[in-house]
Write an enzyme that holds these catalytic residues in place. Structure first.
Site, PDB file in Angstrom:
ATOM      1  CG  ASN A   9      -1.327   1.330   1.302  1.00 17.50           C
ATOM      2  OD1 ASN A   9      -1.894   1.780   0.219  1.00 17.50           O
ATOM      3  ND2 ASN A   9      -2.399   1.061   2.341  1.00 17.50           N
ATOM      4  CE  LYS A  11      -0.607   2.926   5.212  1.00 11.68           C
ATOM      5  NZ  LYS A  11      -0.309   3.183   6.000  1.00 11.68           N
ATOM      6  CG  HIS A  95      -5.807   1.764   5.328  1.00  7.59           C
ATOM      7  ND1 HIS A  95      -5.598   2.691   5.963  1.00  7.59           N
ATOM      8  CD2 HIS A  95      -4.496   0.528   4.847  1.00  7.59           C
ATOM      9  CE1 HIS A  95      -4.358   1.913   6.341  1.00  7.59           C
ATOM     10  NE2 HIS A  95      -4.281   1.269   5.463  1.00  7.59           N
ATOM     11  CD  GLU A  97      -3.218   5.447   6.715  1.00  7.53           C
ATOM     12  OE1 GLU A  97      -2.949   5.286   5.337  1.00  7.53           O
ATOM     13  OE2 GLU A  97      -1.719   5.092   7.591  1.00  7.53           O
ATOM     14  CD  GLU A 167      -3.068  -2.316   7.529  1.00 10.63           C
ATOM     15  OE1 GLU A 167      -2.021  -2.493   6.624  1.00 10.63           O
ATOM     16  OE2 GLU A 167      -4.223  -1.514   7.250  1.00 10.63           O
ATOM     17  N   GLY A 173       2.792   2.680  11.099  1.00  5.98           N
ATOM     18  CA  GLY A 173       3.559   3.838  10.714  1.00  5.98           C
ATOM     19  C   GLY A 173       4.119   3.960  11.892  1.00  5.98           C
ATOM     20  CB  SER A 212       5.781  -1.824  11.758  1.00  5.59           C
ATOM     21  OG  SER A 212       5.296  -0.301  12.549  1.00  5.59           O
TER      22      SER A 212
HETATM   23  P1  13P Z   1       3.632   0.330   7.854  1.00  2.00           P
HETATM   24  O1  13P Z   1       3.555  -0.721   6.960  1.00  2.00           O
HETATM   25  O2  13P Z   1       3.841   1.708   6.911  1.00  2.00           O
HETATM   26  O3  13P Z   1       3.013  -0.081   8.690  1.00  2.00           O
HETATM   27  O4  13P Z   1       1.701   1.024   6.420  1.00  2.00           O
HETATM   28  C1  13P Z   1       0.799  -0.418   7.376  1.00  2.00           C
HETATM   29  C2  13P Z   1      -0.507  -0.520   6.760  1.00  2.00           C
HETATM   30  O5  13P Z   1      -1.477   0.679   6.600  1.00  2.00           O
HETATM   31  C3  13P Z   1      -0.985  -0.850   5.215  1.00  2.00           C
HETATM   32  O6  13P Z   1      -2.022  -0.374   4.650  1.00  2.00           O
END
Ligand code: 13P
Length: 253
Positions: A9, A11, A95, A97, A167, A173, A212
């Protein structure tokens, strides 16, 4: 045997130039030995660019989101039909976010899930609890509510075409990965919820872990019985790291 998947992803990262570099690195590093699925979810403006470079490759193209609407006066929105037209085979929905920063409810996510299905995209339903919810002891309640909104509007045949990604929001992150046991516990819970719908579904639907995931923790996470690969954020922006994570899935072929 469930199919394993490693999905990147991206982002809101990338540029035409860096995308080219990243995709070229991935294509050069794939050795054809791994039968697990691999895919990248790029910003929607780059889907066509990346899609063209992926033609004929084993890397699937994915969208990070789709609109709940099929078409019309929805300025700024991108429909599931449009991303499919750009070559996507899958789409993330729900997601964290999107849920937290854009106020998406589970009901809205369910409508997006249906849009993805109607346009022959494999929906990747993201679920997960915040740190506060985990500390309040409501992790399973939150995950169940996020799953049920989708499970209630789809039959088993439709759900069989999807992937679920767990997740934990507190691990995204932050460099804090859920321990393999913490992740496995929630994956097992998700598997049980799938089994309540149909045993076949529980056996078939891949449940990915995200938060992560890095080359040094991927193998341990993916070796757990109910973890079928990962949804990777930061580490998917580097070809070497992403391939190392991909190659941490079980090699079947
Ligand atoms: P990270 O791997 O940067 O923690 O992000 C995970 C994520 O949100 C994937 O959709």
């Amino acid at each position: 045997m469930r199919k394993q998947w490693v999905l990147g992803n991206w982002k809101m990262n990338g540029s035409s130039q860096s995308n080219r570099h990243l995709i070229d690195g991935l294509l050069a590093g794939l050795d054809g030995q791994n039968s697990s699925g691999i895919g990248v979810c790029t910003p929607s403006v780059y889907l066509s660019q990346v899609g063209e470079r992926l033609i004929g490759s084993p890397i699937a193209l994915g969208a990070q989101d789709v609109s709940e609407h099929s078409e019309g006066a929805y300025t700024g929105e991108v429909s599931a039909a449009m991303v499919a037209d750009c070559g996507c085979g899958l789409a993330l929905v729900g997601h964290s976010e999107r849920r937290t920063l854009h106020g998406e409810t589970s009901e809205l996510v369910a409508r997006k899930f249906r849009q993805a299905l109607s346009n022959r995209l494999m929906p990747v339903l993201c679920v997960g609890e915040t740190l506060e919810q985990r500390e309040d002891g409501v992790t399973y309640k939150v995950i169940a509510e996020q799953l049920d909104a989708v499970f209630d509007c789809c039959d088993a045949n439709e759900l069989a075409l999807s992937v679920i990604a767990y997740e934990p929001v507190w691990a995204i992150g932050t460099g804090k990965t859920a321990s393999t046991e913490q992740a496995q516990e929630v994956h097992e819970f998700i598997r049980k919820r799938l089994a309540e719908k149909s045993q076949l579904l529980a056996e078939k639907v891949p449940v990915l872990y995200g938060g992560s995931v890095k080359p040094d923790n991927a193998k341990e996470l993916f070796s757990m019985p109910d973890i079928d690969g990962g949804l990777i954020g930061g580490a998917s922006l580097d070809a070497e790291s992403f391939l190392a994570i991909y190659n941490s899935t079980e090699v079947i072929g």
